[in-house]
Write an enzyme that holds these catalytic residues in place. Sequence first.
Site, PDB file in Angstrom:
ATOM      1  N   GLU A  91     -53.742  -1.635  45.702  1.00 32.33           N
ATOM      2  CA  GLU A  91     -54.448  -0.458  46.204  1.00 32.33           C
ATOM      3  C   GLU A  91     -55.849  -0.830  46.696  1.00 32.33           C
ATOM      4  OE1 GLU A  91     -53.603   2.935  46.412  1.00 32.33           O
ATOM      5  OE2 GLU A  91     -51.527   2.398  45.930  1.00 32.33           O
ATOM      6  N   CYS A 111     -41.595  -3.090  41.512  1.00 33.21           N
ATOM      7  CA  CYS A 111     -42.566  -2.070  41.917  1.00 33.21           C
ATOM      8  C   CYS A 111     -42.813  -2.265  43.399  1.00 33.21           C
ATOM      9  CB  CYS A 111     -43.872  -2.224  41.123  1.00 33.21           C
ATOM     10  SG  CYS A 111     -45.227  -1.156  41.696  1.00 33.21           S
ATOM     11  N   CYS A 127     -40.864   4.433  44.994  1.00 33.75           N
ATOM     12  CA  CYS A 127     -41.628   4.084  43.798  1.00 33.75           C
ATOM     13  C   CYS A 127     -40.634   3.874  42.668  1.00 33.75           C
ATOM     14  CB  CYS A 127     -42.600   5.211  43.462  1.00 33.75           C
ATOM     15  SG  CYS A 127     -43.478   5.021  41.899  1.00 33.75           S
ATOM     16  N   HIS A 139     -45.358  -1.853  45.128  1.00 29.72           N
ATOM     17  CA  HIS A 139     -46.636  -2.479  45.444  1.00 29.72           C
ATOM     18  C   HIS A 139     -46.514  -4.004  45.515  1.00 29.72           C
ATOM     19  CE1 HIS A 139     -48.387   1.433  44.333  1.00 29.72           C
ATOM     20  NE2 HIS A 139     -49.524   1.027  44.865  1.00 29.72           N
ATOM     21  N   ASP A 179     -44.797   7.769  47.477  1.00 29.43           N
ATOM     22  CA  ASP A 179     -45.126   6.847  46.393  1.00 29.43           C
ATOM     23  C   ASP A 179     -46.424   7.338  45.765  1.00 29.43           C
ATOM     24  OD1 ASP A 179     -45.224   4.587  44.711  1.00 29.43           O
ATOM     25  OD2 ASP A 179     -46.335   3.401  46.179  1.00 29.43           O
ATOM     26  N   SER A 180     -46.788   6.734  44.645  1.00 31.73           N
ATOM     27  CA  SER A 180     -48.070   7.067  44.028  1.00 31.73           C
ATOM     28  C   SER A 180     -49.232   6.562  44.870  1.00 31.73           C
ATOM     29  CB  SER A 180     -48.150   6.459  42.625  1.00 31.73           C
ATOM     30  OG  SER A 180     -48.052   5.041  42.695  1.00 31.73           O
TER      31      SER A 180
END
Length: 273
Positions: free
Chosen positions: A152, A184, A73, A186, A10-11
Amino acid sequence: MNGGPIGIFDSGVGGLSVWRQVVHCLPSESTFYVADQAHVPYGHRSADEIQSYCLAIADHLVRQGCKAIVVACNTASAVALEPLRDRFPSLPILGLEPAVKPAVQLTRSGVVGVMATPATFQGQLYRATVGRTASAVQVVEQVCTGLADLVEQGDLEGPHCDAVLQGFLAPMLAAGADTIVLGCTHYPFVIEAIRRLVGPSMAVLDPAPAVAKHLSDVLRQADLLAPPGAEAEHRFFTSADPASFDRAVARLVGAQCSSAALMWRSGPELCQR
């Protein structure tokens, strides 16, 4: 290849929401997780940039002997899944798409909200999914700029997080949505805050369990499952600060790890350090 790890990337830390479901569903499988935190978030980047990053990470995972790859992602899946499959045609590569189909099946009001990044909404994968499954309902698309950054940073609860979430949720609620799709990886880390803000009558869908189940089916069909009872090893890598990433892993999924760094050198090639 049965003993090879499953590559997951993932990012940033969002893909850990998929990682934890994979580990739960496939406890005998080893994993190799890459967080490209040097370039997080992917949501505002160009398709060419995202594809370049994803291809470099996949190349690295293949060099590490991964027997399958999960693109954990939604943004990367939307723009890079097919190029990845073209480069590695014999390797099982799974991506994510917003869970629009199950949302359509659940909705009673006929209005479904989708929370995602601009790149996900603009991607062919998302558009095809909506066109194929959601013609009979109203889909309210909510761009959630900055929400991945909150995750994050570990800002998962409290007044600031609630205020940000309320700004994203309000248009979907005003439109009459009774089902919300988290588009997403996240976003599942703030799913409890979302549920608290929207109330118990709202269905909030996290696609990660379905992805883990699909991965299990794919590995079984390809005869790639690790032997039952095999000792699983989980390795973590980041293209940014390993110590910060280790703290995020502990905070988000309760796993203790000592990650290594992956750095970018000439071009998009990754190397371990």
